[in-house]
Design an enzyme around this catalytic site. Structure first.
Site, mmCIF file in Angstrom:
data_model
loop_
_atom_site.group_PDB
_atom_site.id
_atom_site.type_symbol
_atom_site.label_atom_id
_atom_site.label_comp_id
_atom_site.label_asym_id
_atom_site.label_seq_id
_atom_site.Cartn_x
_atom_site.Cartn_y
_atom_site.Cartn_z
ATOM 1 N N LYS A 199 -2.245 -0.027 -25.297
ATOM 2 C CA LYS A 199 -2.530 0.430 -26.658
ATOM 3 C C LYS A 199 -1.218 0.653 -27.415
ATOM 4 C CE LYS A 199 -7.032 2.527 -25.536
ATOM 5 N NZ LYS A 199 -7.024 2.741 -24.073
ATOM 6 N N THR A 206 -3.537 6.185 -21.672
ATOM 7 C CA THR A 206 -3.286 4.851 -21.153
ATOM 8 C C THR A 206 -1.836 4.506 -21.454
ATOM 9 O OG1 THR A 206 -4.085 3.937 -23.244
ATOM 10 C CG2 THR A 206 -5.652 4.008 -21.410
ATOM 11 N N TYR A 241 0.861 -1.178 0.000
ATOM 12 C CA TYR A 241 0.000 0.000 0.000
ATOM 13 C C TYR A 241 0.897 1.228 0.000
ATOM 14 C CZ TYR A 241 -4.874 -1.390 0.406
ATOM 15 O OH TYR A 241 -6.136 -1.831 0.126
ATOM 16 N N ASP A 296 -6.974 13.803 -24.422
ATOM 17 C CA ASP A 296 -6.916 12.375 -24.122
ATOM 18 C C ASP A 296 -6.228 11.700 -25.303
ATOM 19 O OD1 ASP A 296 -7.357 9.669 -23.786
ATOM 20 O OD2 ASP A 296 -9.474 9.849 -23.287
ATOM 21 N N GLU A 304 -0.448 4.867 -0.562
ATOM 22 C CA GLU A 304 -1.162 6.118 -0.789
ATOM 23 C C GLU A 304 -0.260 7.308 -0.516
ATOM 24 O OE1 GLU A 304 -4.752 3.513 0.358
ATOM 25 O OE2 GLU A 304 -2.603 3.574 0.746
#
Length: 487
Positions: A284, A281, A75, A252, A77
């Protein structure tokens, strides 16, 4: 053509990758052998099909193996050097590397590597823009220096400010994405939205029409970019439109990030120098792991850095590590060769369709994708997609402008060149692919359902699917996927 695959790094590389995967699958088999078997079968299926889905690719073994490590157990964060959990120094290293590679690759002032997906990246971007452009001025208007100083009445005013902002994005049926303001999507609910389209005659973006809509609507956010628009975008013009109406330009580039990274798109067609915020992303055309990135100017960096906990949960540290590896690969000279081949091969595919009288939206392409209008074959996109799949050709149905069949059945098929280019396909192979696609669709007929005409059912003439599948297999055998890797 010679393979430009990131996986084609020689016999020693392939042998080492084979050992790694064989060992991993043996370990998995001790717990759930069905997962190991499905994993082997997935590779076999991908090796034996013409993958033409524009949003898919093949990541290198190095990228894939990076995801299967104990970084998955952490974890983390927060941000680099400022975590809400202890012992995150190694996560700091890989996240910083991913951001560094992204900044250098794209020439961006700031990069954020935590988004789990493209949609997450867009949500981070939207809320960062709202926080920067609305929240801070709102605090000043209310006489507060910090958000914790607001009264409940002030909160109500601020919520109204945040929730009544305007977004202008490309419509879904003309090539935009769900997250560009499509009403059923969260982006269409968190903003007062309007959408721009394309010229109904040419299918191209009409920048004068976009400017006119922006002047009338006065959006806070102007979104550029696409998921099914087969042409390049002039981002300098989009920035001019945004500046004229005081909007923030967000781009985008999830689909075409590889063409930006590979310097196929430069100048006015490179979004990074022109946009305030850019999202993408990492799979792709970038050929990395499934995940997202946000690039931004310094103005928006502090708000983007709050992506977790603002929008995201715990960062996927193992995926950020894989992003760092993939972005390092994309910084190599070979990636530019690959990116140019992606664009050249898409052009060859489009030319192959045109010379066989298959109708294309905009009449062609100048990026990585081709959008075929299948109504000339008397089919819906759903029927065409299924018939092609039966023949060993993997595609996805897609809406076309003013689509009479809607977003489910559609009237189009979207093709992309990135994955088969990774396998080493060249112009001649893509022309042959166009020939095989047309052969299947020309021999496919709609079939009636139990209640009359069906938009989903179809029949293929006897022997066509098997013949095309065999021809596709010949192309695939000549351009193996992960050559030398055995399971």
């Amino acid at each position: 053509m010679t393979s430009v695959s990131a996986s084609g790094q020689g016999a020693e590389y392939a042998a080492t990758a084979s050992e790694a995967y064989q060992a991993a699958l043996r370990v998995i088999e001790t717990v759930e052998p069905r997962v190991a078997e499905a994993t082997r079968k997935e590779l076999a299926d991908q090796r034996d099909s013409l993958k033409l889905i524009a949003s898919e690719n093949y990541a290198s073994p190095a990228v894939l193996l990076t995801m299967g490590t104990w970084f998955s157990d952490k974890y983390a964060e927060g941000t680099v050097g400022h975590r809400f959990y202890a012992a995150c120094q190694n996560v700091d290293t890989v996240e910083a590397l991913a951001a560094e590679h992204a900044r250098e690759l794209f020439g961006a002032p700031y990069a954020y590597a935590q988004p789990h997906s493209g949609i997450d990246a867009n949500l981070v971007a939207y809320w960062a823009i709202l926080a920067t452009m609305v929240e801070a001025p709102g605090l000043a208007e209310m006489g507060a220096k910090h958000i914790n100083d607001l009264s409940e009445a002030d909160w109500e005013k601020l919520r109204a400010k945040l929730g009544n902002q305007r977004l202008l994005g490309m419509s879904l049926d003309t090539g935009g994405h769900l997250t560009h303001g499509f009403r059923p999507n969260i982006s269409g609910k968190m903003f007062h939205q309007r959408q721009y389209g394309t010229d109904p005659t040419t299918g191209f973006i009409d920048y004068d029409a976009v400017a006119a809509s922006a002047r009338e609507f006065k959006p806070l956010v102007l979104v550029a970019g696409y998921s099914a628009y087969p042409r390049r975008v002039n981002f300098a013009k989009m920035r001019e439109i945004a500046d004229e109406v005081g909007a923030t330009l967000m781009v985008d580039m999830a689909h075409f990030a590889g063409l930006v990274a590979g310097k196929v798109f430069t100048g006015d067609e490179d979004p990074v120098p022109h946009a305030h915020v850019v999202t993408t992303t990492t799979h792709k055309s970038l050929r990395g792991p499934r995940g997202g990135l946000v690039l931004a100017t310094e103005e928006f960096a502090p708000a983007v850095d709050k992506g977790c906990p603002m929008v995201l949960g715990g960062p996927l540290s193992h995926v950020m590590a894989a992003k760092a590896v993939a972005l390092a690969e994309a910084r190599q000279p070979e990636f530019r060769t690959y990116a140019q081949a992606v664009a050249d091969n898409a052009q060859a595919l489009a030319d192959g369709f045109v010379k066989r009288d298959a109708g294309l939206v905009t009449g062609g392409t100048d990026n990585h994708l081709v959008l075929l209008d299948v109504t000339s074959f008397g089919l819906t996109g759903r029927q065409a997609e299924s018939a092609l799949l039966d023949s060993g050709i993997v595609t996805n149905r897609n809406a076309i402008p003013a689509d009479p069949n809607g977003a489910w059945y559609t009237s189009g098929i979207r093709f992309g060149s990135p994955a088969l280019t990774t396998r080493g396909f060249g112009a001649d192979e893509f022309d042959r692919v166009a020939e095989l696609v047309v052969e299947v669709l020309s021999n496919t007929q709609p079939a009636a359902g139990p209640n009359g005409p069906s938009k989903a059912k179809y029949t293929i003439a006897d022997g066509v699917a098997d013949r095309v599948h065999a021809a596709a297999s010949e192309l695939l055998e000549a351009n193996p996927l992960y050559p030398g890797l055995t399971l």
